[in-house]
Scaffold this active site. Structure first.
Site, PDB file in Angstrom:
ATOM      1  N   GLU A   1      -5.904   3.410   5.197  1.00 53.26           N
ATOM      2  CA  GLU A   1      -4.563   3.576   5.809  1.00 53.26           C
ATOM      3  C   GLU A   1      -4.413   2.721   7.069  1.00 53.26           C
ATOM      4  O   GLU A   1      -3.750   3.130   8.021  1.00 53.26           O
ATOM      5  CB  GLU A   1      -4.292   5.048   6.145  1.00 53.26           C
ATOM      6  CG  GLU A   1      -3.670   5.852   5.036  1.00 53.26           C
ATOM      7  CD  GLU A   1      -2.420   5.232   4.441  1.00 53.26           C
ATOM      8  OE1 GLU A   1      -1.662   4.589   5.180  1.00 53.26           O
ATOM      9  OE2 GLU A   1      -2.232   5.364   3.230  1.00 53.26           O
TER      10      GLU A   1
HETATM   11  C1  LIG Z   1     -12.799   4.799   0.094  1.00 49.08           C
HETATM   12  C2  LIG Z   1     -11.587   3.926   0.186  1.00 49.08           C
HETATM   13  C3  LIG Z   1     -10.358   4.396  -0.287  1.00 49.08           C
HETATM   14  C4  LIG Z   1      -9.225   3.589  -0.247  1.00 49.08           C
HETATM   15  N1  LIG Z   1      -8.042   4.025  -0.805  1.00 49.08           N
HETATM   16  C5  LIG Z   1      -7.028   3.126  -0.972  1.00 49.08           C
HETATM   17  C6  LIG Z   1      -5.867   3.468  -1.758  1.00 49.08           C
HETATM   18  O1  LIG Z   1      -5.721   4.581  -2.247  1.00 49.08           O
HETATM   19  N2  LIG Z   1      -4.930   2.507  -1.943  1.00 49.08           N
HETATM   20  C7  LIG Z   1      -5.038   1.252  -1.421  1.00 49.08           C
HETATM   21  O2  LIG Z   1      -4.160   0.445  -1.647  1.00 49.08           O
HETATM   22  N3  LIG Z   1      -6.121   0.915  -0.660  1.00 49.08           N
HETATM   23  C8  LIG Z   1      -7.104   1.816  -0.429  1.00 49.08           C
HETATM   24  N4  LIG Z   1      -8.205   1.461   0.304  1.00 49.08           N
HETATM   25  C9  LIG Z   1      -8.251   0.156   0.938  1.00 49.08           C
HETATM   26  C10 LIG Z   1      -8.139   0.221   2.450  1.00 49.08           C
HETATM   27  O3  LIG Z   1      -6.853   0.638   2.832  1.00 49.08           O
HETATM   28  C11 LIG Z   1      -8.534  -1.153   2.978  1.00 49.08           C
HETATM   29  O4  LIG Z   1      -9.946  -1.244   2.813  1.00 49.08           O
HETATM   30  C12 LIG Z   1      -8.136  -1.367   4.406  1.00 49.08           C
HETATM   31  O5  LIG Z   1      -6.732  -1.469   4.475  1.00 49.08           O
HETATM   32  C13 LIG Z   1      -8.737  -2.633   5.013  1.00 49.08           C
HETATM   33  O6  LIG Z   1      -8.608  -3.724   4.158  1.00 49.08           O
HETATM   34  P1  LIG Z   1      -9.919  -4.587   3.804  1.00 49.08           P
HETATM   35  O7  LIG Z   1     -10.988  -3.647   3.399  1.00 49.08           O
HETATM   36  O8  LIG Z   1      -9.536  -5.638   2.839  1.00 49.08           O
HETATM   37  O9  LIG Z   1     -10.338  -5.238   5.178  1.00 49.08           O
HETATM   38  P2  LIG Z   1      -9.777  -6.616   5.802  1.00 49.08           P
HETATM   39  O10 LIG Z   1      -8.302  -6.625   5.732  1.00 49.08           O
HETATM   40  O11 LIG Z   1     -10.511  -7.745   5.207  1.00 49.08           O
HETATM   41  O12 LIG Z   1     -10.228  -6.445   7.326  1.00 49.08           O
HETATM   42  C14 LIG Z   1     -11.573  -6.666   7.762  1.00 49.08           C
HETATM   43  C15 LIG Z   1     -11.640  -6.485   9.280  1.00 49.08           C
HETATM   44  O13 LIG Z   1     -10.779  -7.436   9.915  1.00 49.08           O
HETATM   45  C16 LIG Z   1      -9.815  -6.791  10.724  1.00 49.08           C
HETATM   46  N5  LIG Z   1      -8.530  -7.500  10.567  1.00 49.08           N
HETATM   47  C17 LIG Z   1      -7.973  -7.948   9.424  1.00 49.08           C
HETATM   48  N6  LIG Z   1      -6.787  -8.523   9.680  1.00 49.08           N
HETATM   49  C18 LIG Z   1      -6.586  -8.443  11.002  1.00 49.08           C
HETATM   50  C19 LIG Z   1      -5.547  -8.857  11.894  1.00 49.08           C
HETATM   51  N7  LIG Z   1      -4.454  -9.472  11.436  1.00 49.08           N
HETATM   52  N8  LIG Z   1      -5.695  -8.592  13.211  1.00 49.08           N
HETATM   53  C20 LIG Z   1      -6.766  -7.961  13.682  1.00 49.08           C
HETATM   54  N9  LIG Z   1      -7.783  -7.540  12.890  1.00 49.08           N
HETATM   55  C21 LIG Z   1      -7.706  -7.777  11.572  1.00 49.08           C
HETATM   56  C22 LIG Z   1      -9.723  -5.353  10.228  1.00 49.08           C
HETATM   57  O14 LIG Z   1      -9.325  -4.464  11.249  1.00 49.08           O
HETATM   58  C23 LIG Z   1     -11.160  -5.101   9.753  1.00 49.08           C
HETATM   59  O15 LIG Z   1     -11.937  -4.683  10.828  1.00 49.08           O
HETATM   60  C24 LIG Z   1      -9.325   2.294   0.329  1.00 49.08           C
HETATM   61  C25 LIG Z   1     -10.538   1.844   0.833  1.00 49.08           C
HETATM   62  C26 LIG Z   1     -11.666   2.622   0.744  1.00 49.08           C
HETATM   63  C27 LIG Z   1     -12.965   2.075   1.253  1.00 49.08           C
END
Ligand SMILES: Cc1cc2nc3c(=O)[nH]c(=O)nc-3n(C[C@H](O)[C@H](O)[C@H](O)COP(=O)(O)OP(=O)(O)OC[C@H]3O[C@@H](n4cnc5c(N)ncnc54)[C@H](O)[C@@H]3O)c2cc1C
Length: 596
Positions: free
Chosen positions: A442
């Site tokens: 989220e």
């Molecule tokens: C157990 C679990 C359940 C989940 N459930 C759902 C679900 O039901 N539906 C769904 O759609 N998704 C779901 N997710 C996905 C989750 O919402 C994402 O993992 C999360 O939004 C972060 O995206 P990412 O993992 O691709 O990280 P990334 O976007 O790659 O980010 C990596 C790091 O970089 C930082 N970062 C990235 N962009 C920026 C920026 N512009 N400025 C500053 N910092 C930045 C982030 O804060 C983070 O620390 C789930 C994930 C998990 C692990």
């Protein structure tokens, strides 16, 4: 195994004594939400969560969800499906949903303590009904009449569950990158093709159908986040008259093996020309998703709160039982071979940290919940708009701080157990593992921080901040003659003034260098959380003194407020210093030189 007892006394104190929720519901015309009704709901919720959900928490973790690669089916841990059936039978799924769609129409606020109890009892299980609320909200606000008719009732009564399908392998935070395609079929339906990952409750055995809300791009969509549309894609096709048809072309490809919440199915979903219906306007899908975002994010904040509470309850019990050493000021329990560890100041530091963050966090999150009701039901548009701005401002603080504190509290509580916290027997390591996800999904803490400082403060001219600072000032003025809380008023006024100065400072620096916002955002967010919590502790101490609660309860609130102001609020000094330092302290180091 860790145990759970719903903290009904403190929940009621926050709702009725601190927030005056009963009078507020009457003022908002939510006349069914009387104290008698709410108390009965909370009593029953406590019984259900303590006796049905909490005992499944450990087996859910140990056994987890199972995936059958031949059929794509997901089996939830033993007891989860039966517990969900009981939840549906008890009418819990529709507690705060509109009556016209089969819900009970209670205020949003009434759902917050229920959610806290569910998350504390069994976070992984709680994720299955959680996402249905998001789907319900999106359909209510953006769905066509027939979509509401067909999809809302089964989501509200729990016959079906919902999901939110945003994330793809190459795109998490930056949804503008998403590749899932939606091709119009010419008959009002679309064919959805693409892969979504990490989808919570994307596949399971609890209900006959699952309603996926999927973000995808239409063929002529503009590039980036302006070209995203939202679609309803049921697991089994559903016609416009509501009849359920064949399996849709969506299949679970696998489930993730992860650090915690093993009982929650985190699915890869493959859409292969699946039939979907557009919700709302083409290319306006992100806006529709934002409708769900505030409440979903508040909900995840409450997950942090629930886990913190369960962890600290167990740490308190253990610290009273565990005999080690003697008190520094002399033997306290001469009849025992050693004193319980709760006599040690350092153990008290850990316990009081948890107590202060949990009980203060409860007031903070229930208040944000109450503002959701005000934003929907206040008699004037002006008040509704103000409450809406306040919810927008508070949401990233509640989401990020309560989940960051969730990690801190579960770790501090584990620490109270010494080595016994690290082994599985007491269940403390499970709580710490489960808490870890809450700062990630989220929207990560970093993204909440940018939402607060970049959007809610800079773009919206700090409308929500001004309202919140006004609330603090009004409270301080009203308490000026109250000796009982005088010690908190001066520091609170100082922090309010500093909060304004820091905001202006960052605003000024950002005019010259946009990196300043990103550089200051995390510390600004945490600073905001700690000052907000100071306000809630001062209010709690004042409300307790004026209440009919026991003297012990009043003393506990006063001493915890003192602890908070003396030992936790000073964390703002470090955060303020970091906010005050230039972005160059983060950006000067050449990327290539990080590992030079
Ligand atoms: C157990 C679990 C359940 C989940 N459930 C759902 C679900 O039901 N539906 C769904 O759609 N998704 C779901 N997710 C996905 C989750 O919402 C994402 O993992 C999360 O939004 C972060 O995206 P990412 O993992 O691709 O990280 P990334 O976007 O790659 O980010 C990596 C790091 O970089 C930082 N970062 C990235 N962009 C920026 C920026 N512009 N400025 C500053 N910092 C930045 C982030 O804060 C983070 O620390 C789930 C994930 C998990 C692990």
């Amino acid at each position: 195994m860790s145990t759970y007892k719903a903290p009904l006394n403190d929940m009621r104190f926050v709702l009725y004594d601190v927030l005056g929720a009963e009078q507020e519901f009457a003022r908002l015309g939510q006349t069914d939400a009387t104290r008698d009704v709410l108390d009965a709901v909370f009593d029953e919720a406590a019984r259900f969560t303590e006796t049905v959900l909490a005992p499944l928490n450990e087996t859910g973790d140990r056994i987890g969800c199972r995936f059958d690669k031949d059929t794509g089916a997901v089996t939830t841990p033993p007891g989860f499906k039966q517990a969900y059936a009981q939840f549906v039978e008890g009418g819990w799924t529709g507690l705060v949903s509109p009556v016209e769609f089969g819900g009970q129409g209670l205020p949003y606020t009434a759902g917050v303590p229920l959610k806290e109890m569910i998350d504390a009892a069994n976070l992984a299980w709680g994720n299955f009904p959680l996402l249905s609320h998001g789907a319900t909200d999106a359909l209510l606000h953006h769905g066509e009449d027939w979509q509401r008719e067909v999809f809302l009732k089964p989501l509200v009564d729990g016959t079906w569950t919902g999901t939110m399908c945003l994330t793809e392998p190459h795109c998490g935070t930056d949804l503008g990158l998403l590749k899932t395609r939606a091709t119009p079929n010419g008959d009002g339906t679309h064919s959805i093709t693409g892969t979504k990952i990490f989808i919570t409750a994307g596949e399971h055995d609890m209900t006959d159908n699952i309603v996926h809300l999927v973000l995808a791009k239409l063929p002529d969509a503009p590039a980036g986040s302006k070209g995203i549309s939202l679609f309803i894609v049921p697991k089994f096709k559903v016609a416009r008259d509501g009849t359920q048809g064949d399996a849709n072309a969506v299949r679970c490809g696998s489930i993730e093996h992860k650090m915690g919440i093993h009982g929650s199915a985190t699915c890869v979903l493959n859409f292969d020309g699946a039939q979907g219906y557009l919700i709302g306007q083409p290319n306006k899908g992100l806006m529709a998703m934002f409708t769900m975002m505030n409440t979903a994010r508040l909900g995840v904040g409450v997950q942090g709160l629930g886990l913190s509470d369960r962890a600290w309850q167990n740490a308190l019990r253990y610290s009273r039982e565990r005999l080690q050493g003697r008190s520094l000021s002399g033997v306290k329990f001469p009849d025992k071979p050693a004193d319980p560890i709760i006599v040690q100041p350092d153990v008290r530091r850990m316990l009081l940290t948890c107590k202060a963050l949990v009980e203060g966090g409860r007031a903070m999150s229930y208040h944000a919940g109450l503002q959701v009701d005000v934003s929907e039901h206040a008699p004037t548009q002006e008040e509704r708009e103000q409450a809406d701005a306040l919810v927008g401002f508070l949401t990233p603080i509640v989401k990020a701080c309560l989940t960051e504190w969730g990690i801190e509290c579960t770790y501090q509580a584990l620490q109270c157990f010494g080595g016994h916290g690290y082994i599985a027997e007491h269940g403390m390591e499970q709580l710490a593992r489960d808490a870890r996800i809450t700062t990630l999904y989220e929207g990560t803490t970093g993204i909440q921080a940018l939402d607060l400082l970049g959007r809610k403060i800079m773009q919206l001219q700090g409308a929500g901040l001004k309202i919140f600072l006004g609330m603090i000032t009004q409270f301080c003025d009203a308490q000026s003659g109250n000796e009982g809380v005088a010690e908190f008023i001066g520091p609170l006024r100082e922090k309010t003034a500093q909060w304004q100065q820091l905001t202006l400072q960052v605003g000024q620096r950002a005019k010259a260098n946009p990196e300043e916002v990103g550089a200051a955002s995390y510390d600004y967010l945490m600073y905001s959380g700690y000052v907000a919590l100071a306000y809630w502790w001062a209010r709690s101490a004042a409300a307790a003194a004026a209440s009919r609660h026991s003297d012990a309860f009043k003393q506990a609130k006063l001493e915890t407020a003192r602890f908070y102001f003396a030992r936790i609020l000073p964390r703002t000094l470090a955060h303020a210093a970091a906010v005050g330092s230039a972005a160059s302290t983060l950006t000067a180091l050449d990327e290539a030189a990080f590992d030079a």
